[in-house]
Design a protein around this motif. Structure first.
Motif, PDB file in Angstrom:
ATOM      1  N   MET A 172       0.846  -1.202   0.000  1.00 52.23           N
ATOM      2  CA  MET A 172       0.000   0.000   0.000  1.00 52.23           C
ATOM      3  C   MET A 172       0.888   1.262   0.000  1.00 52.23           C
ATOM      4  N   THR A 173       0.473   2.245  -0.788  1.00 47.40           N
ATOM      5  CA  THR A 173       1.240   3.497  -0.805  1.00 47.40           C
ATOM      6  C   THR A 173       0.482   4.559  -0.023  1.00 47.40           C
ATOM      7  N   GLU A 174       1.198   5.165   0.933  1.00 45.05           N
ATOM      8  CA  GLU A 174       0.605   6.267   1.705  1.00 45.05           C
ATOM      9  C   GLU A 174       0.566   7.518   0.838  1.00 45.05           C
ATOM     10  N   ASN A 175      -0.358   8.401   1.177  1.00 42.82           N
ATOM     11  CA  ASN A 175      -0.394   9.712   0.530  1.00 42.82           C
ATOM     12  C   ASN A 175       0.705  10.607   1.090  1.00 42.82           C
ATOM     13  N   LEU A 176       0.690  10.695   2.437  1.00 42.29           N
ATOM     14  CA  LEU A 176       1.602  11.628   3.092  1.00 42.29           C
ATOM     15  C   LEU A 176       2.144  11.012   4.370  1.00 42.29           C
ATOM     16  N   MET A 177       3.459  10.953   4.445  1.00 41.57           N
ATOM     17  CA  MET A 177       4.079  10.522   5.700  1.00 41.57           C
ATOM     18  C   MET A 177       4.868  11.681   6.294  1.00 41.57           C
ATOM     19  N   ILE A 178       4.949  11.667   7.615  1.00 44.00           N
ATOM     20  CA  ILE A 178       5.661  12.721   8.348  1.00 44.00           C
ATOM     21  C   ILE A 178       6.659  12.019   9.251  1.00 44.00           C
ATOM     22  N   ILE A 179       7.914  12.430   9.166  1.00 41.59           N
ATOM     23  CA  ILE A 179       8.917  11.836  10.063  1.00 41.59           C
ATOM     24  C   ILE A 179       9.196  12.844  11.173  1.00 41.59           C
ATOM     25  N   GLY A 180       8.873  12.446  12.417  1.00 46.12           N
ATOM     26  CA  GLY A 180       9.140  13.313  13.564  1.00 46.12           C
ATOM     27  C   GLY A 180       7.857  13.728  14.259  1.00 46.12           C
ATOM     28  N   SER A 181       7.917  13.776  15.598  1.00 50.54           N
ATOM     29  CA  SER A 181       6.716  14.099  16.374  1.00 50.54           C
ATOM     30  C   SER A 181       6.946  15.284  17.310  1.00 50.54           C
ATOM     31  N   GLY A 182       7.837  16.203  16.916  1.00 50.23           N
ATOM     32  CA  GLY A 182       7.971  17.471  17.641  1.00 50.23           C
ATOM     33  C   GLY A 182       6.860  18.413  17.179  1.00 50.23           C
ATOM     34  N   PRO A 183       6.926  19.673  17.589  1.00 45.63           N
ATOM     35  CA  PRO A 183       5.890  20.633  17.180  1.00 45.63           C
ATOM     36  C   PRO A 183       5.712  20.724  15.657  1.00 45.63           C
ATOM     37  N   ALA A 184       6.802  20.580  14.892  1.00 45.83           N
ATOM     38  CA  ALA A 184       6.684  20.666  13.424  1.00 45.83           C
ATOM     39  C   ALA A 184       5.898  19.470  12.897  1.00 45.83           C
ATOM     40  N   GLY A 185       6.299  18.270  13.285  1.00 48.72           N
ATOM     41  CA  GLY A 185       5.655  17.060  12.776  1.00 48.72           C
ATOM     42  C   GLY A 185       4.201  16.965  13.211  1.00 48.72           C
ATOM     43  N   LEU A 186       3.929  17.286  14.478  1.00 51.18           N
ATOM     44  CA  LEU A 186       2.551  17.144  14.966  1.00 51.18           C
ATOM     45  C   LEU A 186       1.634  18.217  14.383  1.00 51.18           C
ATOM     46  N   THR A 187       2.177  19.411  14.152  1.00 52.78           N
ATOM     47  CA  THR A 187       1.343  20.452  13.517  1.00 52.78           C
ATOM     48  C   THR A 187       1.035  20.054  12.075  1.00 52.78           C
ATOM     49  N   ALA A 188       2.045  19.557  11.372  1.00 51.58           N
ATOM     50  CA  ALA A 188       1.798  19.072  10.004  1.00 51.58           C
ATOM     51  C   ALA A 188       0.721  17.993  10.032  1.00 51.58           C
ATOM     52  N   ALA A 189       0.769  17.137  11.048  1.00 46.74           N
ATOM     53  CA  ALA A 189      -0.208  16.041  11.156  1.00 46.74           C
ATOM     54  C   ALA A 189      -1.618  16.583  11.394  1.00 46.74           C
ATOM     55  N   ILE A 190      -1.736  17.626  12.229  1.00 46.35           N
ATOM     56  CA  ILE A 190      -3.064  18.225  12.493  1.00 46.35           C
ATOM     57  C   ILE A 190      -3.647  18.764  11.181  1.00 46.35           C
ATOM     58  N   TYR A 191      -2.823  19.521  10.452  1.00 45.46           N
ATOM     59  CA  TYR A 191      -3.314  20.123   9.197  1.00 45.46           C
ATOM     60  C   TYR A 191      -3.643  19.043   8.160  1.00 45.46           C
ATOM     61  N   ALA A 192      -2.778  18.042   8.060  1.00 49.58           N
ATOM     62  CA  ALA A 192      -3.006  16.993   7.055  1.00 49.58           C
ATOM     63  C   ALA A 192      -4.250  16.184   7.398  1.00 49.58           C
ATOM     64  N   ALA A 193      -4.432  15.902   8.687  1.00 54.06           N
ATOM     65  CA  ALA A 193      -5.592  15.103   9.087  1.00 54.06           C
ATOM     66  C   ALA A 193      -6.883  15.879   8.823  1.00 54.06           C
ATOM     67  N   ARG A 194      -6.858  17.182   9.112  1.00 50.46           N
ATOM     68  CA  ARG A 194      -8.061  17.998   8.867  1.00 50.46           C
ATOM     69  C   ARG A 194      -8.336  18.149   7.372  1.00 50.46           C
ATOM     70  N   ALA A 195      -7.309  17.897   6.536  1.00 50.79           N
ATOM     71  CA  ALA A 195      -7.498  17.961   5.086  1.00 50.79           C
ATOM     72  C   ALA A 195      -7.794  16.569   4.520  1.00 50.79           C
ATOM     73  N   ASN A 196      -8.146  15.654   5.410  1.00 52.03           N
ATOM     74  CA  ASN A 196      -8.495  14.272   5.012  1.00 52.03           C
ATOM     75  C   ASN A 196      -7.372  13.523   4.308  1.00 52.03           C
ATOM     76  N   GLN A 197      -6.135  13.837   4.661  1.00 52.65           N
ATOM     77  CA  GLN A 197      -5.007  13.138   4.033  1.00 52.65           C
ATOM     78  C   GLN A 197      -4.640  11.861   4.797  1.00 52.65           C
ATOM     79  N   SER A 198      -5.238  11.656   5.957  1.00 49.92           N
ATOM     80  CA  SER A 198      -4.926  10.511   6.809  1.00 49.92           C
ATOM     81  C   SER A 198      -3.413  10.278   6.922  1.00 49.92           C
TER      82      SER A 198
END
Ligand SMILES: Cc1cc2nc3c(=O)[nH]c(=O)nc-3n(C[C@H](O)[C@H](O)[C@H](O)COP(=O)(O)OP(=O)(O)OC[C@H]3O[C@@H](n4cnc5c(N)ncnc54)[C@H](O)[C@@H]3O)c2cc1C
Length: 313
Positions: free
Chosen positions: A1-27
């Protein structure tokens, strides 16, 4: 399976990117690294993150970010990326837990790690008096005399925090002036438990079972001095966590990833956010902002990709 978007890192940068991506339905799929939250999770006192009038602890702040991302559908995997292949899309990632992932877009938010002193005794006494995290280890130094190495914001902020436990905190600085924000300088100078040791660099950490003495050198005169201490907390700067991308992403001489104004790296579809590229501001709110920017650009990239594949030329 190919992911749409992966984020490496769970500091403020990675988690903020995750919030925005999740709200944009990118899972989005976040690979956290060996601990969740990045550097901010190692401090007890965050007073300058907007929205927290009475301050917030670092671990609490990143827990809230993580919850917010998961609420909107971000997937968070506790794992560590050990290999990447960015030569062709989908990009390939390999992890410590033996997983292989493929992703169309990637946000690198691997941040930075505390720089070591690289002096004799540092490695030997790690966990036996030498620490890089006051929040984690401060408690073990109740009633003890300790040293904090550095003269920037982190050194003073953590030095002040350590006065809650230690009987004395010596702040060892290579110059005779501090780099830290004036508000922290004022607090430190007015704290009776803090003693500044100017014009001094650590030459060696000595002890038997635990740390007992710091050998200091005046960088101008080369005069040596000894300071009895039971703990050493090191805050002398950072090294970006980007070795993984050597030879694949363009970097400067210190290993910071080179990005354009929209956080695109030299590889289309790969974006960098936070202290993996930013060596200037080094603040959680800035990294969070970069996380947001990188995600918005990744989203545009993915939309164009979807458009091109449904309308081939
Ligand atoms: C002691 C201390 C106190 C601080 N106090 C404040 C403060 O009061 N206010 C403030 O605004 N800022 C403060 N900062 C700075 C702030 O912590 C940083 O600016 C911020 O954490 C940077 O966020 P980042 O997401 O870019 O990177 P980081 O926080 O460094 O996060 C990087 C993440 O990437 C992960 N990672 C790295 N390599 C890999 C890999 N190969 N695979 C998977 N994951 C990986 C790490 O585990 C981590 O989760 C402080 C920093 C320190 C050290």
């Amino acid at each position: 399976m190919t992911e749409n978007l992966m984020i490496i890192g769970s500091g403020p940068a990675g988690l903020t990117a995750a919030i925005y991506a999740a709200r944009a339905n990118q899972s989005p799929l976040v690979i956290t690294g060996n601990e969740i939250g990045g550097q901010i999770a190692t401090t007890n006192e965050v007073e300058n993150y907007p929205g927290f009038v009475d301050g917030v602890t670092g671990p609490e702040l990143v827990q809230l970010m993580q919850k917010q991302a998961q609420k909107f559908g971000a997937r968070i995997e506790m794992d560590y990326v050990t290999g990447v292949d960015l030569r062709a899309r989908p990009f390939k990632l390999e992890t410590q837990n033996g997983n292989t992932y493929h992703t169309q877009a990637l946000i690198v938010a691997t941040g930075a790690s505390a720089r070591k002193l690289n002096v004799p005794g540092e490695k030997e006494f790690a966990g036996r008096g030498v620490s890089y995290c006051a929040t984690c280890d401060g408690f073990f130094f109740r009633g003890k005399e300790i040293a904090v190495i550095g003269g920037g914001d982190s050194a003073l902020q953590e030095g002040l925090f350590l006065t809650k436990f230690a009987s004395k905190v010596h702040i060892i600085h290579r110059r005779d002036q501090l780099r830290a924000q004036p508000i922290l300088q004022d607090r430190a100078r007015n704290d009776p438990k803090i003693n500044f040791v100017w014009n001094s660099v650590v030459k060696e950490i000595q002890g038997s079972a635990k740390v007992e003495t710091l050998v200091l050198e005046n960088p101008r005169t080369h005069a040596l001095a000894e300071l009895p201490t039971q703990g050493v907390f090191v805050y002398v700067g950072h090294t970006p966590n980007t070795q993984l991308f050597q030879g694949q992403l363009a970097m400067d001489a210190e290993g910071y990833i080179q990005v354009d104004a929209r956080l695109h790296t030299n590889v289309p579809g790969v974006f960098a956010a936070g202290e993996a590229h930013d060596h200037v501001f080094r603040q959680a709110v800035i990294s969070a902002g970069y996380g947001c920017m990188a995600e918005m650009e990744a989203e545009k990239f993915l939309a164009e990709l979807a458009h091109t594949s449904s309308h081939p030329v």
